[in-house]
Design an enzyme around this catalytic site. Structure first.
Site, PDB file in Angstrom:
ATOM      1  N   SER D  12       0.704  -1.346  -0.032  1.00  0.00           N
ATOM      2  CA  SER D  12       0.134   0.007  -0.032  1.00  0.00           C
ATOM      3  C   SER D  12       0.721   1.396  -0.037  1.00  0.00           C
ATOM      4  O   SER D  12       0.288   2.432  -0.212  1.00  0.00           O
ATOM      5  CB  SER D  12      -1.015   0.166   1.203  1.00  0.00           C
ATOM      6  N   GLY D  13       2.059   1.096   0.290  1.00  0.00           N
ATOM      7  CA  GLY D  13       2.973   2.349   0.140  1.00  0.00           C
ATOM      8  C   GLY D  13       3.409   2.762  -1.397  1.00  0.00           C
ATOM      9  O   GLY D  13       2.957   2.144  -2.291  1.00  0.00           O
ATOM     10  N   TYR D  14       4.224   3.717  -1.473  1.00  0.00           N
ATOM     11  CA  TYR D  14       4.297   4.415  -2.975  1.00  0.00           C
ATOM     12  C   TYR D  14       5.193   3.366  -3.617  1.00  0.00           C
ATOM     13  O   TYR D  14       5.123   3.162  -4.845  1.00  0.00           O
ATOM     14  CB  TYR D  14       5.205   5.707  -2.763  1.00  0.00           C
ATOM     15  N   CYS D 149      17.226   5.248  -3.422  1.00  0.00           N
ATOM     16  CA  CYS D 149      17.076   6.011  -4.619  1.00  0.00           C
ATOM     17  C   CYS D 149      18.335   7.072  -4.824  1.00  0.00           C
ATOM     18  O   CYS D 149      18.877   7.029  -5.583  1.00  0.00           O
ATOM     19  CB  CYS D 149      15.621   6.619  -4.463  1.00  0.00           C
ATOM     20  N   ASN D 317      12.608   8.692  -8.543  1.00  0.00           N
ATOM     21  CA  ASN D 317      12.921   7.707  -7.672  1.00  0.00           C
ATOM     22  C   ASN D 317      12.109   6.640  -7.144  1.00  0.00           C
ATOM     23  O   ASN D 317      12.618   5.649  -6.564  1.00  0.00           O
ATOM     24  CB  ASN D 317      12.825   8.859  -6.311  1.00  0.00           C
TER      25      ASN D 317
END
Lengths: 350, 350, 350, 350
Positions: D12-14, D149, D317
């Protein structure tokens, strides 16, 4: 010259911060106390970084409030009514920036704010704080309820054309473009930058709370039953509101008719400008150049194709939409020059 | 597998660049030539930096165009009609992305575009390129006029509710929120970053050109006389359109009625999504997550307070609003799977 | 109280517009004339929309300039030297906001600006207008050359640590983050919103013109040979500069050493704040809250890992970086309170 | 063709959302399960609105994870090591996107992440997942730790010039320009839109965590002791990183020397482009046109004035900086074409 003493309850939010900024530079006001529960004893510059180095003020507790000439309340909706009896003995003039006392009818408040009103007895004792339509009452008011930002720009934009009977009052569509500072200083999922950046978010396509306030005020002031439909869309900007208001003329209008309606009502207003240029880039009101200013810029365009009159209003929601109008009202209530402390014209480019 | 050969006239603009990008990754199309007067002989990557390293194409002259299976014209308004006779012999299929052949009536074109139409004879020979409402005609078309971006999202959003007779067709207000890529790649005072950044600019409060196209198409498709009022406001975003459409229901509607209208018409459409959620942040269509995608997202909300139906439509103006629909139409015209080359879903967060 | 009369040559650009705004509200200055070739006879509000309703001024021709107490020149680089002999007889005090007279050495000017200097004879007769390092000379100056925005914030940030001998002066890297108003009001491909929006553009990774000015000034003031490497990156903002300056300490430093260096030099400066907080969001200088203010905020951090000292400076390029410093200098030249007309503190949130 | 089965822990994170998006369109991978504690049983489209209509997946519990060919872990730092023993039996290949296994030395981890490492025994068993410098090891790896990143773009930009011995390895300054999606999907005061919008925020002027990873990797790969100073500044953008790296050449270099260093190392890399143009707007790497793409664009400029070499690197990123590199690594680990599912080139304008 003696200055009046002002205190602010709820000084760590955005409206509170803007009030502090304005009053720090106001020639006839001295800030006595500023309260904040969350930032108790902290310097105001911790949350309002633009004020660092300008003041030694720290946030105090509401329990330590001392008598003042005027007390501003800048708390989330529902809080003013809860503390009002505590604040009342401390100052003869009280200016509330929240929604609690904006409406005259308790049932309307309950419908739109979805909670019971705790102090319906006070509703009619507060004066609605919008100088351009209510200056006389403000002059004599002890208790003032500043209007909502979106409501005030809509009322100011509509008031003259309704007053002069130019438009149908039951077919008014307000398409409001809103900014992120309006939701206040509390972080949430919806205010999280990766989610909030770049949005054109229909956060309230129908049923915006300010509907009640706009209808109530415009009906009172114009002696007409006014109905409005408000659609609110959030944009990627921090300050500012633009309302595009779609109306239906009662008869065939010319530009001159509309100009006259605005001039008749606003020709002496220090903070209203009618913006309608045929050249240049800023031909209509534009919120970006109003940041920090107390202007409400108003423009319009007639649509001959479909016999429509489109009105356009812009303000800085934290200035003319909140703290600026509050200070303008204070100036009226204390008999000061109405523009004191409110002369910053906004920046360009910005 | 043999690929069809496609050429693009006017490949250095934003629509042209997006077409090149899509066709470079299209499994059944090979780009043969791309023209540009200004960037003659330059590599396409000089003006479309996202395509660097992906192709050896350089811009060529329109005078060197060779026969192709399909030719796209992506020139400023008024140019397609001037060169059409030159292009016509070169390809059986011609897809025009400009405004020249979108309207059926020359007098309408002249009214809204303020110049005489040079080829009124061709107007009815072009098929309007909006697959969701015109798929059958597109399948057989040789010459296609892609719709305007703002017009297409408005038509797609309105078409089902008009077709199903849910709303009054003479009281439709389209409040369009626009982006900067719509004006094209030509710099001007109004596109200068310090002036354009942060704007909520009422650049066309009334009288937007796409009015004609929307009315003409919706009247044709729905067999009703449709009148719309378009107000366009420019925002600080590069891609995307959101239209907030204020309509008046013919009768008392429920959410279910509106859902049904959309489902009936769009249930099998690959690029239409009905977005109306009670939870989450993206409860209505939102252009920012459509960047690069070919979706048209549509939502709605009923306003019981004033008996209004608010419709919301969002697209990427360079995709579904221009190049995406052009490629979707090409897929239909050549009998390919309609979604070929158009599957990128958009990014989040962005 | 009599006011001094000021005229502005080149009043339609961004620096000129900011000057007009400041002087309109300056209690001891009256604007006499403002020139613009392009907008001759137009009201100033056409190009500076924030000033609409505040003044009846229209742009006049440079040929109609009358004698004044002070004349500001706000023209593109290379123009001041061309008109100087014409302006000189008209005012005893002349303040140039361009680059023509910033350097002392004509050959340096020619190297960095790539054109021959037409008036090398004047170079040493102009005083460099940065009050914090040059107040005494400004007080007596007749002709003033305001520094470049990026140069001034770099000089202000570096000056105390160089003066106090804390860092090596031959290994200074200035990583400057720039805004779009710095390029002026002339549209171009690179300022076109779809291209300029969202950029993190390395427009000058090496060889920024202000290098010469920074080195010359820092060497003069500090009596050391200073060498700096400037890398400039453009961001998607209209106003503001942040410089991140990477330096090498001469010896092991503590926070206290650096604090002392700044305090010793800047403790009485009205427009310098040292910003280094352990809590809050604005722990270091931040240009966004400086918009419209004349502050230069300075912060720092020691890197123990690699024995580095990172300095951070922020200004509003049109205020402290141009018009604000020009007005501050005017105040000094005429013996006024140095902060007159410059008290706006900036906004938050914004 | 059979597809491999992939599951994602922390979807559910980016980073998780980006992984889902990539794998949904990957021709050789099928997503089996995606976990989320917070959004258990919710459709993935609730938090990843760009994926609505593309998949029927709902979030499941980590306790219900079934065996798969590969499991991705996309959890906040410190979580992978806690659950690793639970995940290990479920898949032969495990790809961790967090920081837990990026460093080889536990004490370094503890220094930079300020907590004790729970599984120091595993540190050397994870392969660092950066294909351009580590492809051979990745091919044989079972357990992969994707780089950070900011670390990966710095390593990719520096690696060839260090490998070829062009620069001093103890005087490297990385000035990183960062975006808001890097902090993840958790709202906070600092991510609140009114505070985060428009910032140029020096959030880590010294001491960025990725320092350890950059130094460790560059030292390993180049067989030199490398020291870097990282300064990180947050900008108002959602995706993208640009690093401006200030280095000192070991000897007098020409452009050709630097070109050769990059060509020698990267000439066959599918996702590296050297961007150094003398014309056009995008003369150096620019993160905005990389959104959604897997490219790392690299540029450079020699500073003759001060004998400096400035390197510039840009990535998205969430793509090359996280999910894109993870999928690229998966392609290598399973013997697929390395570019599968990663061909989207980015948009322009955007």
């Amino acid at each position: 010259m003696t200055k009046i003493k002002a205190s602010i309850i709820g000084g760590s939010g955005y409206a509170g911060g803007e009030l502090i900024r304005l009053l720090l530079f106001h020639p006839k006001v001295e800030i006595q106390q500023v309260t904040s529960r969350r930032y108790l004893n902290e310097p105001i510059g911790l949350v309002h970084p633009n004020l660092r180095g300008l003041s030694q003020l720290t946030f105090t507790s509401i329990d330590k409030l001392q008598p003042a000439d005027v007390i501003f309340i800048a708390l989330p909706n529902g809080n003013s009514m809860a503390i009002f009896s505590k604040v009342k003995p401390l100052a003869r003039k009280i200016i509330d920036l929240g929604a609690d006392f904006r409406l005259n009818q308790a049932n309307l408040w309950q419908t739109w704010y979805r909670q019971e009103h705790q102090r319906p007895d006070l509703l009619t004792k507060f004066v609605y704080g919008l100088p351009e339509v209510n200056r006389q009452a403000i002059r004599q008011a002890d208790w003032l309820a500043c209007g909502g930002c979106e409501a005030m720009v809509s009322i100011l934009t509509l008031y003259p054309v309704i007053k002069q009977g130019l438009i149908e009052t039951d077919d008014i569509i307000i398409d409001a473009k809103m900014s992120s500072s309006q939701v206040g200083s509390q972080p949430s999922w919806s205010s999280h930058h990766p989610e909030r950046s770049g949005v054109v978010r229909s956060y309230k396509p129908t049923g915006h709370r300010h509907t009640a306030e706009i209808e109530e005020q415009l009906s009172v002031f114009s002696h007409r039953q006014v109905k409005v439909s408000v659609s609110a869309t959030s944009l990627d900007m921090v300050r500012g509101i633009l309302v595009t208001i779609h109306t239906k003329p009662k008869r065939t209008l010319t530009d001159k008719d509309v100009w006259q309606a605005y001039r008749q009502v606003y020709s002496k207003e220090p903070f209203i400008r009618i913006i309608k240029q045929s050249r240049g880039l800023y031909r209509y009101p534009e919120p970006k150049i109003l940041q920090g200013s107390n202007y409400c810029d108003i423009g319009f365009e007639l649509d001959k194709h479909n016999n429509r009159l489109v009105l356009i209003g812009a303000i800085d929601n934290l200035m003319k939409g909140t703290a600026g109008t509050a200070v303008q009202s204070l100036n009226i209530m204390f008999g000061f020059d109405e523009t004191l402390g409110l002369k910053f014209p906004g920046l360009h480019p910005v």
